[in-house]
Design an enzyme around this catalytic site. Structure first.
Site, mmCIF file in Angstrom:
data_model
loop_
_atom_site.group_PDB
_atom_site.id
_atom_site.type_symbol
_atom_site.label_atom_id
_atom_site.label_comp_id
_atom_site.label_asym_id
_atom_site.label_seq_id
_atom_site.Cartn_x
_atom_site.Cartn_y
_atom_site.Cartn_z
ATOM 1 N N PRO A 87 66.780 34.761 4.216
ATOM 2 C CA PRO A 87 65.572 35.323 4.832
ATOM 3 C C PRO A 87 65.703 36.821 5.076
ATOM 4 O O PRO A 87 66.772 37.322 5.438
ATOM 5 C CB PRO A 87 65.467 34.565 6.157
ATOM 6 C CG PRO A 87 66.214 33.303 5.938
ATOM 7 C CD PRO A 87 67.329 33.651 4.992
ATOM 8 N N CYS A 88 64.566 37.529 4.898
ATOM 9 C CA CYS A 88 64.605 38.994 4.992
ATOM 10 C C CYS A 88 63.822 39.533 6.184
ATOM 11 O O CYS A 88 63.720 40.740 6.350
ATOM 12 C CB CYS A 88 64.028 39.602 3.707
ATOM 13 S SG CYS A 88 62.263 39.254 3.450
ATOM 14 N N GLN A 89 63.255 38.636 7.028
ATOM 15 C CA GLN A 89 62.351 39.123 8.077
ATOM 16 C C GLN A 89 63.010 40.116 9.017
ATOM 17 O O GLN A 89 62.353 41.014 9.547
ATOM 18 C CB GLN A 89 61.797 37.932 8.871
ATOM 19 C CG GLN A 89 60.755 37.121 8.138
ATOM 20 C CD GLN A 89 61.364 36.033 7.264
ATOM 21 O OE1 GLN A 89 62.547 36.065 6.961
ATOM 22 N NE2 GLN A 89 60.545 35.078 6.850
#
Length: 386
Positions: A87-89
């Site tokens: 995940p890149c959030q």
């Protein structure tokens, strides 16, 4: 698929697999995703419906039993390539860029899996800001890329690349970080050459006929007065794909976009500017309430792609007529349909998305993914393909 065919393919482990957007073309070019891991049950279930031949392990990779199951199943299936798309959030410029976001640490089990499985090749994909992100590791603050190099450089050649998918035939500008790892007894895996020409939004969806939006806050009689061809256009749209219908919009936003030309924001309209429910003007950035452009690749697709009021989500539209106040009127005052988004993401037209998939759910997920056409070209660049 018979056992002989399977032996001829690279066997792949996909970590943080989501619903498998990245993997859409891999099977056809000789890569079988044998094992996948996804923590969210709803995503894992949809992945399995799209890719029933993949062993999906649903669970938190940071838990020992889940991790061991991934490793054991991968070894049993002779996995020799790992894809990791954590995940890149916590790192994305569209998010809070919080270095303390626990999801930033999910690259660590991905590194461990490479050490334990010893694949021939591996790919770690994320947003460009990944290269500037630090986490607490063994009591010290360290860059994620430095951790990868420290842990894997003895056994792997490592290249860190920032690419834009529009350079590889994808009709969308989308910058990504791609780390390629090649085991030192293998020929090195490198980024493919860029395409000579860009594929534009018009190339991707310009052939789709006009579609009117459905407006939820107008009486039926008034709605059909404004959009008299709605039903006919809806029928044509659905004949192309069941996913070729735009989200429901409110009229004040639709009206502003009716007077907004391709590539411009409704904030620049002389008269019909964005307004709130109470009739006062909206204040916002000029990359919102904004139409896409026909002659370039699309703007980056985001998770909030169903909103007219979000960044660059509105169909480019075409000139229809001159309005009575001197403002020109344009078609398609709406966001892109899910089908159009799939084409902009370079997904195949026959992608096996189940008919019962939840449209809003899939729209958000598409905004997280990496275009699979780039992945296809990247994997076709693996040396000495089996």
């Amino acid at each position: 698929m018979n056992s002989l065919t399977m032996k001829k393919k690279y066997q792949v482990l996909s970590l943080f697999a989501n619903i498998g957007v990245a993997e859409a073309y891999l099977e056809e070019i000789g890569f079988h995703v044998a094992v996948a891991n996804e923590i969210i049950k709803k995503r894992a279930k949809l992945y399995s419906e799209i890719y029933p031949q993949t062993k999906m392990i649903c669970g938190d990779i940071t838990l020992p039993d889940v991790y061991e199951s991934i490793i054991e199943t991968s070894k049993k299936n002779n996995v020799n390539i790992i894809i990791a798309t954590p995940p890149c959030q916590g790192m994305s410029t569209a998010g809070e860029q919080d270095e303390n976001d626990e999801r930033n640490k999910l690259v660590i089990p991905a590194i461990r899996s490479i050490i334990d499985i010893k694949p021939k090749y591996a790919m770690i994909e994320n947003v460009p800001n990944f290269t500037n992100t630090s986490i607490e590791y063994n009591g010290e603050k360290k860059l994620l890329t430095d951790i990868i190099i420290a842990q894997l450089s003895k056994s792997y050649n490592i290249s860190i690349n920032i690419i834009n998918t529009q350079d590889y035939g994808v009709p969308q500008s989308r910058e990504r970080m791609i780390i390629l790892l090649s085991r030192k007894d293998m020929e090195e895996w490198i980024i493919p050459s860029k395409d000579k020409e860009l594929v534009t939004l018009e190339d991707a969806i310009g052939w789709i006929p006009q579609i009117d939006p459905f407006v939820k806050d107008l009486p039926k009689e008034e709605f059909y007065k404004i959009f008299p061809n709605y039903e006919q256009r809806k029928k044509v749209a659905l004949s192309i794909s069941k996913w070729n219908i735009p989200p429901v919009h409110v009229y004040r936003q639709v009206e502003a976009m009716m007077y907004t030309p391709s590539g411009q924001s409704a904030f620049d309209n002389p008269i019909h500017k964005p307004i709130k429910k109470d009739g006062t003007y909206v204040k916002g950035y000029k990359n919102t309430y904004m139409r896409q452009r026909w002659g370039t690749p699309a703007y980056t697709i985001t998770m909030d792609n169903r909103k007219i009021s979000s960044q660059g989500n509105v169909h480019p539209g075409r000139f229809i007529s001159h309005g009575i106040n001197g403002e020109d009127i344009y078609s398609d005052p709406r966001t892109l349909t899910l089908y159009e988004l799939m084409l902009v993401m370079s997904l195949p037209k026959d992608w096996a998305l189940p008919n019962n998939a939840e449209e809003a759910f899939v729209r958000r997920i598409i905004g997280e993914g990496i275009p699979p056409l780039f992945i296809k070209k990247l994997f076709n660049n693996i040396p000495n393909k089996q």
